[in-house]
Design an enzyme around this catalytic site. Structure first.
Site, PDB file in Angstrom:
ATOM      1  N   SER A   1      -9.839  -0.771   7.071  1.00 38.00           N
ATOM      2  CA  SER A   1      -9.270  -0.585   5.741  1.00 38.00           C
ATOM      3  C   SER A   1      -8.641  -1.823   5.134  1.00 38.00           C
ATOM      4  O   SER A   1      -8.294  -1.826   3.952  1.00 38.00           O
ATOM      5  CB  SER A   1      -8.233   0.546   5.769  1.00 38.00           C
ATOM      6  OG  SER A   1      -8.877   1.787   5.925  1.00 38.00           O
TER       7      SER A   1
ATOM      8  N   LYS B   1       0.829  -1.206   0.000  1.00 38.68           N
ATOM      9  CA  LYS B   1       0.000   0.000   0.000  1.00 38.68           C
ATOM     10  C   LYS B   1       0.864   1.256   0.000  1.00 38.68           C
ATOM     11  O   LYS B   1       1.884   1.315   0.696  1.00 38.68           O
ATOM     12  CB  LYS B   1      -0.894  -0.032   1.245  1.00 38.68           C
ATOM     13  CG  LYS B   1      -1.918   1.080   1.365  1.00 38.68           C
ATOM     14  CD  LYS B   1      -2.765   0.836   2.608  1.00 38.68           C
ATOM     15  CE  LYS B   1      -3.892   1.832   2.766  1.00 38.68           C
ATOM     16  NZ  LYS B   1      -4.743   1.499   3.940  1.00 38.68           N
TER      17      LYS B   1
ATOM     18  N   SER C   1      -9.331   1.483   2.786  1.00 35.58           N
ATOM     19  CA  SER C   1      -8.444   2.249   1.946  1.00 35.58           C
ATOM     20  C   SER C   1      -7.326   1.414   1.328  1.00 35.58           C
ATOM     21  O   SER C   1      -6.532   1.917   0.530  1.00 35.58           O
ATOM     22  CB  SER C   1      -7.833   3.398   2.756  1.00 35.58           C
ATOM     23  OG  SER C   1      -7.023   2.888   3.807  1.00 35.58           O
TER      24      SER C   1
END
Length: 413
Positions: free
Chosen positions: A156, A55, A132
């Site tokens: 997330s 990420k 996310s």
């Protein structure tokens, strides 16, 4: 604010042309930068050959952290060293395939990005992947990576796992060092990870987690709370009970259903959101103030709310969460797991109106905030189908029971 002007090196790091590219270039809705591999692992170890999507919130030496925002990326300097979790996985043999996209500043659960677009969700075509940790989840679901390294503050990792039909792990708060991870709300931020199968999820945990506490009993009881189940839509509730029963059968757990937890869960969710808002402003408010117009609409709204939280509101909310934490930890002793839906519904359509997405998000946060506010570990398992779409089932364990949850995940397969 006009888009940042970046040079050729920065353009290459952003991954090439925006959107899917039939010529074979990286899809920049998924990847900010990709290689074959981007960073090679040690060449030996328990994760040798595992392709990892990281990420765009973690430090990767020689690369910048963009946090899902091209303005931040343009201003950032290359990182001098790897984040703790990145280094641990590389030393265990994993290769970093690329740095994957995230919702801006990790402050959304939808998986959309106003600058880079929405990563595809092959498990639910035409629907959002969840955020996310949207880029890593999409990369794993597409088969472009074997595992995703993400973060989980308010869900997330668990939300994209649910929407994309993946396994996802949020560890006990503080169990995995967050060194080198861009913070959002440090009281709730954790490293998290995603995989298509429970075996790989467990192998990642073997590398990232500390040893299990001696004498910690294995779970024997699965608790279902009716009030929590009612936060999900009726189709999810209908799918949940048979899935929970089958999980309990495979894992040798006894199911106990109770009507409610002590305390006001609505008040808990409001307090959680208040503290998250306040900490998000502490983490990123100075940058947001200095870059008007740089954020997409939803994230802009959340940061505007964050800027307005008073010290008194934050202190009051913190007191509520302290009591909620005690209540939840009492409800999940070492021999117990709390079962609940990972999300209130399947993934919303990518073109859903903002009001509909907001309602889904709010109901889902009521579910996801429980593990977050109490610092408890939680595993999301792809055990339900609702209208042909995946929805995860979550098991929240006692503080420090991370490895027991990963064994539970393996038993469920």
């Amino acid at each position: 604010m006009s888009p940042p002007i970046v040079g050729p090196a920065a353009a290459a790091e952003q991954g090439g042309t925006m959107g899917p590219n039939p010529s074979g270039a990286a899809d920049t809705t998924v990847w900010r930068v990709r290689g074959e591999p981007l960073v090679a692992g040690s060449g030996s170890g328990p994760l040798r050959g595992v392709r990892l999507a990281v990420k765009d919130l973690f430090a990767v030496a020689g690369h910048r952290i963009g946090a899902g925002n091209p303005y931040r990326l343009a201003e950032a300097s290359p990182e001098a060293e790897h984040a703790w979790a990145v280094r641990a996985l590389l030393e265990a043999g994993a290769d970093i395939t690329g740095i994957a996209q995230t919702d801006e500043f990790a402050y959304s659960l939808n998986g959309t990005n106003a600058h880079y677009g929405t990563p595809p969700n092959p498990a639910a075509p035409g629907r959002v992947p969840g955020g996310s940790s949207s880029g890593p989840a999409s990369a794993v679901a597409l088969g472009q990576a074997d595992a995703g390294l993400g973060s989980d503050t308010a869900g997330s990792v668990r939300v994209p796992a649910s929407y994309c039909g993946l396994h996802g792990m949020r560890p006990t708060h503080g169990a995995v060092p967050v060194t080198g991870l861009l913070p959002l709300a440090p009281a709730f931020d954790t490293v998290g990870w995603l995989a298509r199968d429970a075996a790989l999820l467990g192998r990642l945990g073997d590398v990232l987690l500390p040893p299990a506490a001696p004498g910690l009993p294995a779970p024997r009881l699965a608790r279902v709370v009716t009030d929590l189940l009612d936060l999900a839509g009726e189709p999810v509730r209908a799918a949940f009970r048979p899935a929970a029963s089958e999980l309990a059968r495979r894992a040798g757990l006894r199911i106990e259903e109770t009507p409610a937890l002590p305390g006001d869960q609505t008040e808990w969710a409001v307090a959680f959101t208040t503290v998250q808002l306040a900490q998000a402003w502490q983490s990123d408010g100075a940058w947001v103030d200095a870059h008007p117009g740089a954020l997409g609409p939803g994230v802009t709204t959340r940061f505007a709310r964050a800027a307005a939280v008073t010290a008194e509101e934050r202190a009051t909310a913190r007191a509520v969460l302290d009591e909620a934490t005690r209540t939840l930890r009492d409800a999940v002793p070492p021999d117990t797991v709390l079962l609940l839906p990972a999300t209130s519904a399947p993934a919303p359509p990518a073109g859903a109106d903002s009001e509909g997405r907001t309602a889904t998000r709010q109901a889902t946060v009521r579910l996801t905030c429980l593990a977050s506010l109490a610092g408890l570990p939680c595993v999301a398992l792809p055990l339900m189908r609702v209208g042909g779409l995946p929805v995860g089932l979550c098991a929240i364990g006692a503080h420090g029971s991370d490895r027991a949850l990963l064994r539970l995940a393996l038993a469920a397969t």
